[in-house]
Design a protein around this motif. Structure first.
Motif, short mmCIF file in Angstrom:
data_model
loop_
_atom_site.label_atom_id
_atom_site.label_comp_id
_atom_site.label_asym_id
_atom_site.label_seq_id
_atom_site.Cartn_x
_atom_site.Cartn_y
_atom_site.Cartn_z
N LEU A 20 0.81 -1.12 -0.10
CA LEU A 20 0.04 0.08 -0.22
C LEU A 20 0.96 1.23 -0.15
O LEU A 20 0.57 2.34 -0.65
CB LEU A 20 -1.06 0.21 1.13
CG LEU A 20 -1.73 1.22 1.39
CD1 LEU A 20 -2.90 1.37 0.13
CD2 LEU A 20 -2.56 1.18 2.58
N GLY A 21 1.94 1.43 0.71
CA GLY A 21 2.76 2.23 0.58
C GLY A 21 3.56 2.61 -0.64
O GLY A 21 3.67 3.90 -0.78
N ILE A 22 3.48 1.79 -1.54
CA ILE A 22 4.03 2.04 -2.94
C ILE A 22 2.84 2.34 -3.91
O ILE A 22 3.03 3.58 -4.50
CB ILE A 22 4.62 0.68 -3.34
CG1 ILE A 22 6.00 0.56 -2.47
CG2 ILE A 22 5.24 0.78 -4.85
CD1 ILE A 22 6.58 -0.89 -2.64
N LEU A 23 1.61 1.34 -3.80
CA LEU A 23 0.73 1.54 -4.83
C LEU A 23 -0.04 2.89 -4.43
O LEU A 23 -0.85 3.35 -5.25
CB LEU A 23 -0.02 0.48 -4.85
CG LEU A 23 0.73 -0.81 -5.24
CD1 LEU A 23 -0.43 -2.03 -5.35
CD2 LEU A 23 1.74 -0.53 -6.63
N SER A 24 -0.01 3.36 -3.46
CA SER A 24 -1.03 4.70 -2.98
C SER A 24 -0.11 5.86 -3.27
O SER A 24 -0.68 7.00 -3.28
CB SER A 24 -1.22 4.74 -1.25
OG SER A 24 -0.07 4.97 -0.70
N ASN A 25 1.16 5.84 -3.62
CA ASN A 25 1.87 6.90 -4.12
C ASN A 25 1.28 7.42 -5.42
O ASN A 25 1.57 6.77 -6.42
CB ASN A 25 3.44 6.59 -4.31
CG ASN A 25 4.19 7.83 -4.21
OD1 ASN A 25 4.09 8.77 -5.00
ND2 ASN A 25 5.30 7.94 -3.15
N PRO A 26 0.94 8.77 -5.50
CA PRO A 26 0.47 9.26 -6.86
C PRO A 26 1.63 9.12 -8.07
O PRO A 26 1.25 8.86 -9.12
CB PRO A 26 0.17 10.53 -6.55
CG PRO A 26 -0.37 10.71 -5.06
CD PRO A 26 0.74 9.48 -4.44
N SER A 27 2.89 9.46 -7.65
CA SER A 27 3.86 9.35 -8.78
C SER A 27 4.13 7.86 -8.91
O SER A 27 4.42 7.72 -10.39
CB SER A 27 5.30 9.57 -7.96
OG SER A 27 5.25 10.99 -7.55
N VAL A 28 3.73 6.94 -8.59
CA VAL A 28 3.83 5.43 -8.91
C VAL A 28 2.79 5.21 -9.82
O VAL A 28 2.91 4.60 -10.74
CB VAL A 28 3.76 4.55 -7.66
CG1 VAL A 28 3.71 3.13 -8.18
CG2 VAL A 28 4.97 4.71 -6.88
N ALA A 29 1.54 5.81 -9.73
CA ALA A 29 0.25 5.56 -10.70
C ALA A 29 0.02 6.85 -11.67
O ALA A 29 -0.79 6.76 -12.37
CB ALA A 29 -0.98 5.56 -9.83
N GLN A 30 1.21 7.58 -11.72
CA GLN A 30 1.13 8.88 -12.55
C GLN A 30 0.73 8.25 -13.97
O GLN A 30 0.07 8.92 -14.74
CB GLN A 30 2.75 9.43 -12.60
CG GLN A 30 2.46 10.51 -13.64
CD GLN A 30 4.02 11.18 -14.06
OE1 GLN A 30 4.86 10.66 -13.09
NE2 GLN A 30 3.97 12.06 -14.97
N HIS A 31 1.24 7.35 -14.64
CA HIS A 31 1.05 7.03 -15.99
C HIS A 31 -0.21 6.01 -16.19
O HIS A 31 -0.60 5.47 -17.27
CB HIS A 31 2.12 6.17 -16.73
CG HIS A 31 3.24 7.04 -16.90
ND1 HIS A 31 3.52 8.11 -17.81
CD2 HIS A 31 4.51 7.38 -15.90
CE1 HIS A 31 4.38 8.86 -17.68
NE2 HIS A 31 5.12 8.26 -16.67
N ASN A 32 -0.44 5.39 -14.88
CA ASN A 32 -1.69 4.41 -14.73
C ASN A 32 -2.64 4.95 -13.65
O ASN A 32 -2.72 4.35 -12.63
CB ASN A 32 -1.41 3.01 -14.77
CG ASN A 32 -0.47 2.68 -15.85
OD1 ASN A 32 0.65 3.04 -15.93
ND2 ASN A 32 -0.93 1.62 -16.65
N PRO A 33 -3.42 6.18 -13.84
CA PRO A 33 -4.03 6.35 -12.53
C PRO A 33 -5.00 5.55 -12.05
O PRO A 33 -5.42 5.46 -10.89
CB PRO A 33 -4.72 7.78 -13.23
CG PRO A 33 -4.10 8.34 -14.22
CD PRO A 33 -3.47 6.89 -14.85
N SER A 34 -5.72 4.51 -12.92
CA SER A 34 -6.56 3.74 -12.31
C SER A 34 -6.17 2.76 -11.43
O SER A 34 -6.68 1.98 -10.87
CB SER A 34 -7.34 3.08 -13.44
OG SER A 34 -6.47 2.32 -14.13
#
Length: 167
Positions: A20-34
């Protein structure tokens, strides 16, 4: 699976909070917001799906740990999927931004690709990457994948470019 600096292993529900600490980071999901996940329950469900793939196929998405610190820093692995009617191995990788630029994604993805080529040599490996995600494209090409427009496909958040091990 162990590399020079990383260890990759099957996930466990106990890993959910660190994931969760990784996948909740907006930078990690920048290219895949969903793919942004903000609730522990959603990560526990995701880990359950990862474990289901492991149970059915004997491989899947791995948790990636720094060997030196034993800290969970990302995930990297393979999953079966269908693209344009063809069954392929989808190579995926996500890492905490604090590790970006260290070559961890390249190191882990190279190990997973090597495993696939040794264990499932006849199978096509596809990394699906957004056209704007240059860092992920560099990882794919550095480990030997090539741009393969024949497997470009619409993803949940837009067009995914394909990088494959097809010669």
């Amino acid at each position: 699976m162990v590399t020079a600096r990383l260890s990759l292993r099957q996930p466990a529900q106990v890993d959910a909070a660190a994931i969760l600490g990784i996948l909740s980071n907006p930078s990690v999901a920048q290219h895949n917001p969903s793919d942004l996940v903000t609730e522990l329950e959603d990560v526990e469900e995701l880990v359950g799906r990862w474990l289901g793939h492991w149970e059915r196929h004997g491989f899947g998405n791995c948790c990636v740990f720094e060997e030196k610190t034993r800290r969970l820093v990302g995930n990297c692995g393979l999953r079966w999927m269908t693209i344009r009617g063809d069954r392929v191995l989808n190579l995926l990788y996500r890492f905490h931004p604090s590790t970006w630029g260290r070559g961890y994604a390249t190191e882990a993805a190279a190990a997973v690709l090597h495993w696939a080529q040794e264990s499932l040599p006849a199978e096509l490996v596809v990394a699906r990457i957004r056209p704007t995600n240059l860092a992920s494209q560099r990882v794919a090409t550095t480990i030997g994948l090539r741009r393969d427009p024949a497997f470009d496909d619409q993803g949940e958040d837009g067009m995914d470019w394909a990088f494959t091990n097809r010669s």
